[in-house]
Scaffold this active site. Structure first.
Site, PDB file in Angstrom:
ATOM      1  N   THR A 130       0.826  -1.217   0.000  1.00  0.00           N
ATOM      2  CA  THR A 130       0.000   0.000   0.000  1.00  0.00           C
ATOM      3  C   THR A 130       0.861   1.268   0.000  1.00  0.00           C
ATOM      4  OG1 THR A 130      -0.145  -0.056   2.414  1.00  0.00           O
ATOM      5  CG2 THR A 130      -1.962  -1.080   1.204  1.00  0.00           C
ATOM      6  N   ASP A 153       2.070  -9.066   8.773  1.00  0.00           N
ATOM      7  CA  ASP A 153       3.326  -8.360   9.034  1.00  0.00           C
ATOM      8  C   ASP A 153       4.462  -9.279   8.618  1.00  0.00           C
ATOM      9  OD1 ASP A 153       5.531  -7.075  10.176  1.00  0.00           O
ATOM     10  OD2 ASP A 153       4.359  -6.369  11.880  1.00  0.00           O
ATOM     11  N   LYS A 191      21.436   3.980   1.364  1.00  0.00           N
ATOM     12  CA  LYS A 191      21.893   4.118   2.756  1.00  0.00           C
ATOM     13  C   LYS A 191      22.488   2.810   3.293  1.00  0.00           C
ATOM     14  CE  LYS A 191      19.091   8.082   3.993  1.00  0.00           C
ATOM     15  NZ  LYS A 191      18.895   8.559   2.626  1.00  0.00           N
ATOM     16  N   THR A 216      18.499  21.133   6.458  1.00  0.00           N
ATOM     17  CA  THR A 216      19.425  20.600   7.459  1.00  0.00           C
ATOM     18  C   THR A 216      20.828  21.169   7.248  1.00  0.00           C
ATOM     19  OG1 THR A 216      19.714  18.688   6.027  1.00  0.00           O
ATOM     20  CG2 THR A 216      18.187  18.448   7.890  1.00  0.00           C
TER      21      THR A 216
END
Ligand SMILES: O=c1ccn([C@@H]2O[C@H](COP(=O)(O)OP(=O)(O)O[C@H]3O[C@H](CO)[C@@H](O)[C@H](O)[C@H]3O)[C@@H](O)[C@H]2O)c(=O)[nH]1
Length: 346
Positions: free
Chosen positions: A16, A63, A129, A194
């Protein structure tokens, strides 16, 4: 091997989210037999059910942390796109074990269940990352990549091809900086930046879906696919958003958040030394040697290769005018501009 989704059954974990919704639409357009969406939030599933109104889409509340729910959702499935993840850098810094549970153990569940159910191909979604990670989110994604690759290394005769894709910041994804800047400007505030010199790769949602499709079509077990991307500084990004919305480029510099990197890396120099170049895409193959290194001494290779990583500081850099043009191509930005002033949207 090349795959087709026509008439086949596909599972999307985290289906979703922004990626999931775009992928589901593409699969439906291409004649998929069934798409199963596995996610935790029944309300988001209900919204999607009403928006799509297509009974080829089946919704499973569950999950990835729960092996049984993944095992049930992947029964009879041909292909899996694994997008479910904890993705926010600051929140994973505060709750690193939650990142481990979802991103590492949850991904292991997805791979294991796919193997048990004889799924043909699993594409696991990772992030820049994960390369030289400094934050918990990146570390957990790096471990996820290792879990996917270990499956390939330890199961050479498996019927299930597990591969990874790695991508950078997806423009306008939920909770990301571009919609934040737009909200701030709409509220009459200066965008909070930032560090103006911090750099990030820029990708569209369509770019990310195409990368997953490329991996799906071309993957050998344990491959990592990367899409080459352009980059910019966040200062230039904020200025570009100001210019688009015709407000003075006054930035509110707030300082770096928990766990943030100055620049992101899509491929390390060690990976580049082994990578195959497909034009827009790179493939980093699995190092499939076994632990008996003595076998390889006679044909061992020296670590020659590029001297630099491929990162957002040395990638092709967009300036403010080019970022403005790129942002104008995003449907969400066009919609915001049209709301504010139909003339600006043109
Ligand atoms: O108020 C803010 C918030 C963020 N930023 C900067 O904007 C850039 C992008 O931030 P954000 O959109 O929050 O994304 P990232 O923290 O870079 O992480 C995103 O991009 C990753 C890929 O690198 C994905 O894996 C993550 O899920 C996704 O949250 C970063 O340099 C931030 O420092 C600001 O300047 N001001």
């Amino acid at each position: 091997m090349t795959y087709s989704t026509n008439g086949r059954r596909v599972l999307i974990t985290g289906g979703t989210g922004s990626f999931g919704k775009t992928m589901v639409r593409r699969l439906l357009d291409r004649g998929v037999g069934e798409v199963r969406v596995l996610s935790r939030d029944e309300a988001k599933q209900d919204d999607m059910r009403r928006q799509l109104g297509d009974d080829r889409v089946r919704y499973h509340v569950g999950d990835v942390r729960d092996y049984d729910s993944v095992l049930r959702a992947s029964r009879g499935i041909d292909y899996v796109f694994h997008a479910a993840a904890l993705k926010q850098v600051p929140s994973c810094e505060f709750f690193p074990l939650e990142a481990v549970r979802t991103n590492v153990l949850g991904s292991a569940n997805v791979v294991e269940a796919a193997e048990r159910n004889g799924v043909g191909s699993v594409v696991v979604l990772s992030t820049d990352k994960a390369v030289h990670p400094v934050n918990a989110m990146g570390m957990s994604k790096a471990m996820m990549e290792k879990v996917a690759q270990a499956h390939a290394r330890n199961n050479p005769n498996s019927a299930t091809t597990v591969s990874c894709v790695r991508y950078g910041n997806v423009m306008y994804s939920r909770g990301s900086v571009i919609p934040l800047f737009i909200e701030q400007i709409k509220a009459g505030r200066a965008p909070t930046v930032t560090d103006p010199g911090m750099t990030r790769f820029l990708m569209s949602l369509d770019d990310s879906v195409e990368l997953v499709e490329h991996a799906f079509q071309h993957a050998r077990p344990g491959d990592i696919f990367i899409r080459k991307a352009v980059a910019c500084t966040v200062g230039d990004l904020a200025e570009a958003v100001c210019e688009l919305f015709d407000v003075p480029a006054k930035l509110d510099v707030i300082g770096v958040r928990h766990g943030e990197k100055q620049d992101e890396t899509l491929a390390s120099r060690e990976e580049l030394a082994q990578a195959d170049d497909f034009g827009d895409f790179l493939r980093v193959p699995l190092d499939a040697r076994d632990l008996n290194y003595a076998l390889y001494v006679s044909e061992g290779e020296l670590g020659r290769g590029p001297r630099e990583d491929f990162n957002s500081a040395n990638a092709p850099r967009l300036g403010v005018p080019e970022i403005v043009e790129l942002l104008r191509t995003l449907p969400e930005v066009r919609a915001e501009l049209a709301l504010r002033d139909p003339v600006l949207a043109c």
